[in-house]
Design an enzyme around this catalytic site. Sequence first.
Site, PDB file in Angstrom:
ATOM      1  N   ALA A 379       0.857  -1.185   0.000  1.00 59.39           N
ATOM      2  CA  ALA A 379       0.000   0.000   0.000  1.00 59.39           C
ATOM      3  C   ALA A 379       0.885   1.223   0.000  1.00 59.39           C
ATOM      4  CB  ALA A 379      -0.882  -0.009   1.242  1.00 59.39           C
ATOM      5  N   GLY A 380       0.575   2.163  -0.867  1.00 56.91           N
ATOM      6  CA  GLY A 380       1.331   3.419  -0.910  1.00 56.91           C
ATOM      7  C   GLY A 380       0.460   4.520  -0.359  1.00 56.91           C
ATOM      8  N   GLU A 381       1.012   5.727  -0.349  1.00 58.05           N
ATOM      9  CA  GLU A 381       0.256   6.846   0.189  1.00 58.05           C
ATOM     10  C   GLU A 381      -0.992   7.123  -0.638  1.00 58.05           C
ATOM     11  OE1 GLU A 381       0.547  11.568   1.103  1.00 58.05           O
ATOM     12  OE2 GLU A 381       1.915  10.712  -0.335  1.00 58.05           O
ATOM     13  N   PHE A 382      -0.885   6.874  -1.952  1.00 61.49           N
ATOM     14  CA  PHE A 382      -1.968   7.280  -2.847  1.00 61.49           C
ATOM     15  C   PHE A 382      -2.877   6.128  -3.240  1.00 61.49           C
ATOM     16  CE2 PHE A 382       1.470  10.315  -3.599  1.00 61.49           C
ATOM     17  CZ  PHE A 382       0.785  11.501  -3.378  1.00 61.49           C
ATOM     18  N   GLU A 384      -2.978   1.481  -3.924  1.00 57.75           N
ATOM     19  CA  GLU A 384      -2.280   0.192  -3.818  1.00 57.75           C
ATOM     20  C   GLU A 384      -1.069   0.093  -4.741  1.00 57.75           C
ATOM     21  OE1 GLU A 384      -5.758  -1.974  -4.721  1.00 57.75           O
ATOM     22  OE2 GLU A 384      -6.112  -2.506  -2.621  1.00 57.75           O
ATOM     23  N   VAL A 385      -0.140  -0.793  -4.354  1.00 63.48           N
ATOM     24  CA  VAL A 385       0.971  -1.142  -5.237  1.00 63.48           C
ATOM     25  C   VAL A 385       0.716  -2.595  -5.655  1.00 63.48           C
ATOM     26  CG1 VAL A 385       3.471  -1.292  -5.488  1.00 63.48           C
ATOM     27  CG2 VAL A 385       2.497   0.319  -3.853  1.00 63.48           C
ATOM     28  N   LYS A 403       1.767   1.285  -9.427  1.00 63.46           N
ATOM     29  CA  LYS A 403       1.191   2.074  -8.329  1.00 63.46           C
ATOM     30  C   LYS A 403      -0.098   2.670  -8.855  1.00 63.46           C
ATOM     31  CE  LYS A 403       4.991   3.667  -5.416  1.00 63.46           C
ATOM     32  NZ  LYS A 403       5.753   4.834  -4.935  1.00 63.46           N
ATOM     33  N   ASP A 496      15.887  11.544   0.827  1.00 64.45           N
ATOM     34  CA  ASP A 496      15.308  10.484   1.655  1.00 64.45           C
ATOM     35  C   ASP A 496      15.956   9.151   1.319  1.00 64.45           C
ATOM     36  OD1 ASP A 496      13.735   9.357   3.579  1.00 64.45           O
ATOM     37  OD2 ASP A 496      11.878   9.397   2.426  1.00 64.45           O
TER      38      ASP A 496
HETATM   39  C1  37W Z   1       7.946  -3.139  -5.229  1.00 64.14           C
HETATM   40  C2  37W Z   1       6.793   3.841  -8.916  1.00 64.14           C
HETATM   41  C3  37W Z   1       7.044   2.597  -8.129  1.00 64.14           C
HETATM   42  C4  37W Z   1       8.010   2.580  -7.126  1.00 64.14           C
HETATM   43  C5  37W Z   1       8.203   1.441  -6.380  1.00 64.14           C
HETATM   44  C6  37W Z   1       7.451   0.302  -6.624  1.00 64.14           C
HETATM   45  C7  37W Z   1       7.582  -0.901  -5.833  1.00 64.14           C
HETATM   46  C8  37W Z   1       7.182  -0.900  -4.493  1.00 64.14           C
HETATM   47  C9  37W Z   1       6.651   0.285  -3.713  1.00 64.14           C
HETATM   48  S1  37W Z   1       7.356  -2.390  -3.817  1.00 64.14           S
HETATM   49  N1  37W Z   1       8.226  -4.471  -5.289  1.00 64.14           N
HETATM   50  C10 37W Z   1       7.999  -5.377  -4.320  1.00 64.14           C
HETATM   51  O1  37W Z   1       7.615  -5.065  -3.229  1.00 64.14           O
HETATM   52  C11 37W Z   1       8.204  -6.795  -4.644  1.00 64.14           C
HETATM   53  C12 37W Z   1       7.383  -7.631  -3.695  1.00 64.14           C
HETATM   54  C13 37W Z   1       7.361  -9.059  -4.081  1.00 64.14           C
HETATM   55  C14 37W Z   1       6.284  -9.782  -3.349  1.00 64.14           C
HETATM   56  O2  37W Z   1       5.705  -9.271  -2.393  1.00 64.14           O
HETATM   57  O3  37W Z   1       5.993 -10.888  -3.786  1.00 64.14           O
HETATM   58  C15 37W Z   1       8.049  -2.203  -6.252  1.00 64.14           C
HETATM   59  C16 37W Z   1       8.569  -2.598  -7.563  1.00 64.14           C
HETATM   60  N2  37W Z   1       8.852  -1.700  -8.457  1.00 64.14           N
HETATM   61  O4  37W Z   1       8.775  -3.762  -7.792  1.00 64.14           O
HETATM   62  C17 37W Z   1       6.498   0.333  -7.614  1.00 64.14           C
HETATM   63  C18 37W Z   1       6.288   1.453  -8.370  1.00 64.14           C
HETATM   64  C19 37W Z   1       5.251   1.457  -9.443  1.00 64.14           C
END
Ligand code: 37W
Length: 733
Positions: A379-382, A384-385, A403, A496
């Site tokens: 979950a992100g601020e805005f 789901e991820v 995101k 950050d």
């Molecule tokens: C995650 C713009 C942006 C920035 C970061 C991500 C991102 C997360 C916030 S978390 N990948 C994982 O957590 C892998 C988890 C694997 C699992 O739980 O099975 C990402 C990423 N880019 O992979 C996403 C976006 C869109």
Amino acid sequence: CRPGFFKASPHSQSCSKCPPHSYTNEEASTSCVCEKDYFRRESDPPTMACTRPPSAPRNAISNVNETSVFLEWIPPADTGGRKDVSYYIACKKCISHAGVCEECGGQVRYLPRQIGLKNTSVMMVDLLAHTNYTFEIEAVNGVSSLSPGIRQYVSVNVTTNQAAPSPVTIVKKGKIAKNSISLSWQEPDRPNGIILEYEIKYFEKDQETSYTIIKSKETTITAEGLKPASVYVFQIRARTAAGYGVFSRRFEFETTPVFAASSDESQIPIIAVSVTVGVILLAVVIGFLLSGSCCECGCGRASSLCAVAHPSLIWRCGYSKAKQDPEEEKMHFHNGHIKLPGVRTYIDPHTYEDPNQAVHEFAKEIEASCITIERVIGAGEFGEVCSGRLKLPGKRELPVAIKTLKVGYTEKQRRDFLGEASIMGQFDHPNIIHLEGVVTKSKPVMIVTEYMENGSLDTFLKKNDGQFTVIQLVGMLRGIAAGMKYLSDMGYVHRDLAARNILINSNLVCKVSDFGLSRVLEDDPEAAYTTRGGKIPIRWTAPEAIAFRKFTSASDVWSYGIVMWEVVSYGERPYWEMTNQDVIKAVEEGYRLPSPMDCPAALYQLMLDCWQKDRNSRPKFEEIVNMLDKLIRNPSSLKTLVNASSRVSNLLSDHGPLGSGAYRSVGEWLEAIKMGRYTELFMENGYSSMDAVAQVTLEDLRRLGVTLVGHQKKIMNSLQEMKVQLINGMVPL
Ligand code: 37W
């Protein structure tokens, strides 16, 4: 027809019963009369029921965003029997202390409109800042105008917030010469506060990526160092305590040609001399070039020879050097107003008047149908991820992360959300998370990036405690440093940098992530408010950035040192459970985090270098990358570990024993860290008091027979933590 019945036309076959809410007491009626408080419009057929005005709208809620107010409500319980219900918004502006209210007047804009609203929401913009408003939402229908009764409305009181100034709208040109343009402008219509300064952005027409920003407290400026006979675009914005307003529209002015007749006779000799010097220099350069030499120009080291070879270059370089402190340039004008061949710089999306333009400049629009969402990964601020797949026409299907922006977002949330994509889209480096594109033309709005299978680095390391070789850890650190070098070369200051904001893929490649405008810190749970109102992740931030917000690539280097410490200690929390206040104090007093367990001395030394108080003494990211490369090429250099006993005992000599700490006995302490099984062992070997325990080294533990590495770590880390808390500081530098 008998009473209670009517026949609208003599040609009708039969009499009809009076429709609801109407009656007739007479015979042979051609229509029925409406009951009290019910009405019939002229256009309503006589067969239609009489209707009445609707009741008031219900459950009105407001949402204030600076000087905009969004209102939403649900339809009235009673529509009066009609389908043509619409809404009207009345606006009153109230001066709170006087209790006087007046009509808002024509200043306020209603979106989509004030009268005849069909939907149950409206937005009011261009309100005054810090003002109380009352909005009355009235429901009306086709017979409201026939009813002399009371208006049916629901009212909402709101107070607007502080707001940035409105745009400057009036800009006038002053004196224009071949190399300069003078301008003056009027204060914005709604300054919404005291204007502290103006920012003037200008660039040569069609050369927007290379612009100059100057600041002025006055409403006039002269832009100098311009090219003759060239059109320049100017935009101005004002700043108050509430921040910057938006930029004005573009104003274009043209410099005069070199040989334009000038009223200033005194310029003629100057032109003559310049032309002569120019011709001589040109001759020298042609000679030089013909002799086979070449020169490479960089902004900082453009020689006069280069200058003539690339006149446009020296013009820009010369200008930037003359006008700005290089550090300021990076701090405030990331996107350097100088564009040099081969040197790309980061452009702050804030400099775009229209945030949508920024996102489309830097991010590819993806059609939602190319994306398959598979599962939610966070979950992100805005919103789901998710993880999913992207199949673009003519390309292989890719695993991606997505995101999403949750529904019901405000315009600001959308802007901040897409801000991350506008920043990320400018970067192209193997250690920076790669943006695939954005979905903005359909809902939900999405940001799509490459998929980083192992998620965030801190969680990944905690899950895999002690599982990697030193070379693997250094490889991760090398990647992060390379990504940061790239960002600092682009003029981007991250602010950050922390292991939680690094992503790691299945090949253990680390990539810097979490880019945003103000948002980065807004959604970081680690960020705390400072006394100056900024939100800062204290444990990761350099002292000068905490104290006076001096965020630079050098402060990013400090944070990088903390990331090194996090990585080598497998996701341990920097400064453990010390409070932010204690961390600030300890660091200010010169204490630094102690070496993690089993840390190669060269890495700890690098960490200490990153934590130099004097930011100019810290290594540059380029030096860090080179250093780590050297260590990787020569793995034996990583064999020397920080002396295990000095790691702890160097805290003790000056700072007293642990006797006065949180635990009264060795047993109590070992129980608290779930190592109670060793109580007897400690007591039997002379470690019967906390003071004695304070002297324990890793070798002692091994000698006593504590052979499990996990247990050694737990005991040593707890000791370390107690000592750190006790002295309210760390290793003195
Ligand atoms: C995650 C713009 C942006 C920035 C970061 C991500 C991102 C997360 C916030 S978390 N990948 C994982 O957590 C892998 C988890 C694997 C699992 O739980 O099975 C990402 C990423 N880019 O992979 C996403 C976006 C869109």
